[in-house]
Design a protein around this motif. Sequence first.
Motif, PDB file in Angstrom:
ATOM      1  N   GLN A 135     -12.519  42.560  18.680  1.00  0.00           N
ATOM      2  CA  GLN A 135     -12.640  41.200  18.149  1.00  0.00           C
ATOM      3  C   GLN A 135     -14.091  40.732  18.267  1.00  0.00           C
ATOM      4  OE1 GLN A 135      -9.772  39.303  20.772  1.00  0.00           O
ATOM      5  NE2 GLN A 135      -8.214  39.354  19.161  1.00  0.00           N
TER       6      GLN A 135
ATOM      7  N   ASP B 274     -13.728  40.957  13.121  1.00  0.00           N
ATOM      8  CA  ASP B 274     -12.774  41.781  13.861  1.00  0.00           C
ATOM      9  C   ASP B 274     -12.584  43.102  13.111  1.00  0.00           C
ATOM     10  OD1 ASP B 274     -10.491  39.014  14.681  1.00  0.00           O
ATOM     11  OD2 ASP B 274     -12.522  39.493  15.362  1.00  0.00           O
TER      12      ASP B 274
ATOM     13  N   ARG C 114     -12.838  41.712  24.522  1.00  0.00           N
ATOM     14  CA  ARG C 114     -12.795  41.749  23.057  1.00  0.00           C
ATOM     15  C   ARG C 114     -12.154  43.047  22.555  1.00  0.00           C
ATOM     16  NH1 ARG C 114     -16.983  42.555  20.724  1.00  0.00           N
ATOM     17  NH2 ARG C 114     -18.426  43.122  22.403  1.00  0.00           N
TER      18      ARG C 114
END
Lengths: 115, 111
Positions: free
Chosen positions: A80, A18, A64
């Motif tokens: 992410q 991340d 994400r």
Amino acid sequence: GAGVSQSPRYKVAKRGQDVALRCDPISGHVSLFWYQQALGQGPEFLTYFQNEAQLDKSGLPSDRFFAERPEGSVSTLKIQRTQQEDSAVYLCASSLRRGPDNEQFFGPGTRLTVL
Amino acid sequence: ILNVEQSPQSLHVQEGDSTNFTCSFPSSNFYALHWYRWETAKSPEALFVMTLNGDEKKKGRISATLNTKEGYSYLYIKGSQPEDSATYLCAPDSGTYKYIFGTGTRLKVLA
């Protein structure tokens, strides 16, 4: 006065990590934008904030990607589980007010490389 | 606004040469056209905002023209200098906050 600043300027991440990219807009600027520039392409719109409200996130490529601007000033773009296709320069811009007459001032960008 | 095209993609010129490049865009829903200069490792810098058909803007040795009816803008650099080396981006604006950028023209001025 100070312009738009971004940090870090360069980020190398391993696939699956991340990352969080920070943008400090010009003080008092209401509108804030994130763009993604992939290699060989022009910057592409990701998302737009007016103060703390995220009014448009239509350009975020997947779930994400997440952006926030909780106090209406600094913004963070979070990615992410990074993938290689996320490698790009991420630009932040701010403008004084909303609306089409307001010039966007850009930061220097964060170059993200995902290995 | 889709399909913003800039040409050439890149070019090399000798110091002192004059040069020009093109930004083509759909002429419908036009509100304004923005030109930016983006030097490596720096922030994109606004050069011009153009709104009216036939507009001509000038900043030092750099000038730009706009034709909204046919959907194009030209950027000219007179007497190129090494410090002009940069990527030049155009972004037509349909009156929203959302800039649609072209892929840019990468200029290298050789001393």
